[in-house]
Design a protein around this motif. Structure first.
Motif: not given
Ligand SMILES: [Zn+2]
Length: 230
Positions: A142-144, A25-29, A36-38, A147-149
């Motif tokens: 790496a983060h937000a 449960f963390e910032q993703h931009g 997002t990760d969950t 890939t994740e978007t």
């Protein structure tokens, strides 16, 4: 039906394989939600369970995890490595009283050190039938970022605000690591983004999702055939 939380206790099959999505449960931009990760780990676990049938259940996801590196951003909730390790160990001790193999599907890189330590303890010291599988695409940013978007545009487009997506710090993670270890993600990226979300598409997300499902499916399917996860 594959979701543990939907079942009455009498409907739980004999010694099922249980997938436990592990997120954060963390910032993703500024353009992606905090869970997002969950969401990604949970969606992959459900699709894997759907394809493998009734011997596989998905437990509710572990939402709060180890996100200390994002703690300077509002909204982030982290329980830290020590509490997470204890949580994972107790969770498996409880689950395995009635389950077959337990497999964590991990969507957050920051959990890896703690997760692999907990799993080693459970396997080597306690003889539990437990394993973990990473759930982020090889070679992704790496983060937000892209890939994740892309994955979120495929899974939950209504939760993505592409009008706020902007390129973050795109330097390789290994270059950023010393500054990040000292000052967290905020020290290297004021927006919290490590990568470039502006190139993300739902089509790319669908492709990445299939890749993740295929990877987890291969390992979990093998574990089911062998009777134990490798
Ligand atoms: Zn993430």
């Amino acid at each position: 039906m594959t979701q543990l939380s939907d079942l009455a206790w009498t409907a739980v099959p004999d010694r099922p394989l249980v997938l436990v999505p592990l997120g954060s449960f963390e910032q993703h931009g500024p353009h992606l939600p905090l869970d997002t990760d969950t969401r990604i780990a949970d969606a992959v676990a459900h699709e894997v369970a759907r394809r493998l049938g009734e011997r596989v259940l998905v437990a509710p996801p572990v939402v709060y995890a180890a996100s200390g590196e994002h703690q300077s951003f509002a909204g982030t909730v982290s329980i830290g490595n020590e509490a997470l390790r204890f949580l994972l160990v107790e969770l498996v001790r409880s689950l395995t009283l009635w389950s077959g193999p337990v497999v964590f599907v991990n969507g957050h890189g920051g959990n890896v050190r703690c997760l692999s330590g907990a799993v080693s303890q459970l396997v080597e010291e306690e003889g539990r039938d437990v394993a973990w599988i990473p759930c982020f695409p090889a070679g992704g940013d790496a983060h937000a970022g892209h890939t994740e978007t892309s994955l979120m545009l495929h899974l939950a487009p209504e939760r993505v605000d592409m009008t706020r997506a902007a390129t973050g710090n795109t330097a390789p993670l290994r270059e950023l690591m010393p500054a990040m270890l000292a000052g967290g993600v905020g020290a290297v990226s004021p927006s919290g983004v490590l990568g470039d979300p502006t190139t993300a598409t739902a089509e790319e997300g669908a492709r990445l999702f299939d890749e993740l499902v295929g990877h987890v499916l291969g390992l979990v399917g093998g574990a089911l055939r062998d009777g134990a996860p490798s």
